[in-house]
Design an enzyme around this catalytic site. Structure first.
Site, PDB file in Angstrom:
ATOM      1  N   ALA A  67       0.801  -1.224   0.000  1.00 34.42           N
ATOM      2  CA  ALA A  67       0.000   0.000   0.000  1.00 34.42           C
ATOM      3  C   ALA A  67       0.840   1.283   0.000  1.00 34.42           C
ATOM      4  O   ALA A  67       0.681   2.146  -0.866  1.00 34.42           O
ATOM      5  CB  ALA A  67      -0.943  -0.021   1.208  1.00 34.42           C
ATOM      6  N   ARG A  82      -4.045  -0.072 -10.088  1.00 33.19           N
ATOM      7  CA  ARG A  82      -4.440  -1.021  -9.039  1.00 33.19           C
ATOM      8  C   ARG A  82      -5.683  -0.455  -8.361  1.00 33.19           C
ATOM      9  O   ARG A  82      -5.599   0.573  -7.692  1.00 33.19           O
ATOM     10  CB  ARG A  82      -3.343  -1.195  -7.971  1.00 33.19           C
ATOM     11  CG  ARG A  82      -2.028  -1.802  -8.461  1.00 33.19           C
ATOM     12  CD  ARG A  82      -2.125  -3.292  -8.777  1.00 33.19           C
ATOM     13  NE  ARG A  82      -2.532  -4.109  -7.660  1.00 33.19           N
ATOM     14  CZ  ARG A  82      -1.692  -4.584  -6.727  1.00 33.19           C
ATOM     15  NH1 ARG A  82      -0.416  -4.333  -6.792  1.00 33.19           N
ATOM     16  NH2 ARG A  82      -2.167  -5.330  -5.742  1.00 33.19           N
ATOM     17  N   ASP A 114      -5.023  -2.610   2.954  1.00 32.75           N
ATOM     18  CA  ASP A 114      -4.965  -1.849   1.710  1.00 32.75           C
ATOM     19  C   ASP A 114      -5.964  -0.708   1.725  1.00 32.75           C
ATOM     20  O   ASP A 114      -5.762   0.323   1.086  1.00 32.75           O
ATOM     21  CB  ASP A 114      -5.199  -2.768   0.513  1.00 32.75           C
ATOM     22  CG  ASP A 114      -3.931  -3.532   0.191  1.00 32.75           C
ATOM     23  OD1 ASP A 114      -3.658  -4.526   0.880  1.00 32.75           O
ATOM     24  OD2 ASP A 114      -3.187  -3.098  -0.705  1.00 32.75           O
ATOM     25  N   LYS A 166      -4.914  -8.317   1.824  1.00 32.10           N
ATOM     26  CA  LYS A 166      -4.594  -9.484   0.997  1.00 32.10           C
ATOM     27  C   LYS A 166      -5.556 -10.650   1.247  1.00 32.10           C
ATOM     28  O   LYS A 166      -5.933 -10.925   2.370  1.00 32.10           O
ATOM     29  CB  LYS A 166      -3.168  -9.931   1.324  1.00 32.10           C
ATOM     30  CG  LYS A 166      -2.636 -11.079   0.490  1.00 32.10           C
ATOM     31  CD  LYS A 166      -2.591 -10.787  -0.987  1.00 32.10           C
ATOM     32  CE  LYS A 166      -1.878  -9.500  -1.276  1.00 32.10           C
ATOM     33  NZ  LYS A 166      -2.133  -8.988  -2.636  1.00 32.10           N
TER      34      LYS A 166
END
Lengths: 361, 361
Positions: free
Chosen positions: A53, A105, A245, A256
């Site tokens: 991150a 992302r 994140d 994750k």
């Protein structure tokens, strides 16, 4: 943190170039890459040469700054060699660049945060954009250092800490989040032991977390993701700490894939489960986990694996039955009620809407 | 079950030879191996050329029968070329053979069950031992067929079934346990979809379960073990069915590492969680899960992976950071209270001491 005798950050900027540790080569090769253009920096994110991150956020900020630098050059050239009606292209380019970087992302909150701030600064000048990007990277490192200080208070001498994925310094500019308290405790002389979930399918735990811990000399072992609950039930885990994140306003946390399952196990087995993250990870406009977009990545990450053979040559092998496909959700959302607390740079808070608003609103 | 157009069992005996599907080569190569001696058969178990509770049990029975056949040959030779005082060696050899076969895999209940029965039969003659071993293999296949019939009643048209590891026909003599209901439902024309946990570290789900399902034409996808709870929470899983390596008298169940974590997730998320296993898996002398020995396997299974590269050459690669070690507990124990029911060849029962004693006591 140190690699050998040298102190490194994961990503930094000098003039118009961005430098970063090429994380796809780790832990088998340590190499610094240089990105001279905005597009190269975007590619470093999509190809996961830089991941995590905070590191993604810093790199996205640098990339956005590079876009302003490139746009300034284009404008300067445009003023010199101008054709009628072409003068206003640059602002359009900058907007397109912002869309490009934001689409690399979709889950990382820090990316959007950094891009937004550098974009606003760039409205003044390209130099202001660069200064803002550098400040974001410095703040990331300092925030992580403070997370280590606060998190250290949770770690007693002799503690066995489980962590998932890599939320160490490689995932940030320096120090990391989930591992920063461990580094802090170890530096103070506490005996600690880390169980690093290998974190399929990309093995960031087995590769990056284990490598980081090895570089700092911290005792650890890699475990298959499947072994987490079992070790907890056998009294082998004192605390679990992972990164994040994105944290929604109610405390739901995207991290994750597999984090949710560990949090369920920790709750059922009475193990404290902490998230460590800078407040920039909090998305106050995101009301709950339901609003978080989960990135689906290529099935090939599950079906194949890469690594060195015994001669050090990197090979790609098929792990799975030929002809079968795979699903690969990259993240999951852990509901706030499974989270014992969130370790931030401004202290440890409960994963509750009112506490999050007070500190990050 | 069928491979191509031919019906196979995983392991069978002809005269004094044992034949088996070499499971370490699957799913990349289908090959039948022949074991002509007791020691070769033991090696097939320790090297996991044959794995899975029922297949190991049948092979262990065949191996024990081979030991009696070899002992009979030795005794016949001994009688012919006898020297004084050597006549009683054979019984000692048989006892040593039993210890050898029982030490190949400590967790599999079926192994001890088969060895015990064939050993007792061998006290009469080697031929009786062979007949008993053949009967055990036949019963395993028939039990699995019945498990499929009972388990089918739990599967509605359109169901999405998650399974862990491989408890398909490759793990037994035929049909399998966890997958037998799926095969049954599919044969009846129900629409089913299987989520196969890849099952690190040995990837039996990604390799064997996916291969089996592919051979039978059943729609499926491989998922990282980390994705289980997430898919459950997203309403993608209707039922979870796994096998068992050993079931204690109170219903606690030892199975592949990670089963416990899935059961915790299923409980928390309201997904029915079933164990499918023949009653030979029940160890009535084992009071609870606390009495079950958990096998620790080599850390290399976690640190390295093997598979074919794009030219089909099998390569071994390192997955993990050089210098870091790993833990590799092969099984875990799922407490009875997390198990919705146990699908046996005599019906579906609750994982409760009284029901287990009634049916298996």
């Amino acid at each position: 943190m140190k690699v050998g005798e040298t102190h490194y950050r994961t990503v930094w900027m000098e003039d118009s170039s961005v430098f970063f540790i090429e994380q796809n080569l780790l832990p088998f090769e340590f190499r610094i890459q240089r990105s001279e253009t905005f597009m190269q920096s975007c590619h470093a994110i999509t190809s996961m040469q830089v991941r995590g991150a905070g590191a993604i956020g810093a790199l996205a900020g640098f990339a956005m700054a590079q876009a302003f630098l490139e746009s300034a050059v284009t404008q300067a050239l445009g003023t010199r060699n101008q054709e009628p009606g072409t003068r206003n292209q640059a602002p359009g380019t900058i907007h397109r660049s912002r869309v490009t970087i934001e689409s690399t992302r979709p889950t990382a909150r820090n990316l959007f945060y950094a891009v937004e701030k550098v974009f606003a600064a760039g409205m003044i000048s390209a130099d202001t954009a660069v200064a803002e990007a550098l400040a974001i990277a410095d703040k990331d490192a300092e925030d992580c250092r403070k997370i280590g200080e606060y998190g250290n208070s949770l770690i007693k001498d002799g503690f066995r800490i489980e962590t998932h994925c890599n939320a160490g310094w490689l995932a940030f500019v320096d120090y990391g989040t989930a591992l920063s308290p461990v580094y802090h405790a170890y530096a103070e002389g506490k005996h600690v032991f880390v169980y690093a979930d290998e974190t399929r399918p990309r093995s960031q735990g087995a590769r990056l977390t284990a490598w980081e811990l090895g570089q700092q000399g911290i005792p650890h072992t890699i475990i298959p993701d499947n072994a987490g609950a079992w070790l907890m039930s056998q009294g082998k885990i004192d605390i679990m700490i992972t990164g994040a994140d994105r944290i929604a306003a109610n405390g739901d946390t995207a991290n994750k894939i597999g984090t949710f399952e560990k949090a369920l196990a920790a709750k059922a087995l009475g193990i404290p489960f902490y998230i460590a993250a800078p407040l920039s990870t909090v998305d106050i406009n995101c009301s709950s986990g339901k609003d978080i977009t989960i990135e689906e990545r290529s099935q090939d990450e599950v079906l194949y694996a890469e690594g060195p053979d015994d001669e050090g040559i990197i090979r790609k092998i098929r792990l799975a039955s030929p002809g079968s496909g795979a699903l690969n959700p990259a993240f999951d959302v852990t509901p706030a009620e499974l989270i014992t607390g969130i370790i931030t740079e401004r202290g440890i808070i409960r994963a509750r809407r009112e506490e999050i608003f007070k500190i990050a609103g």
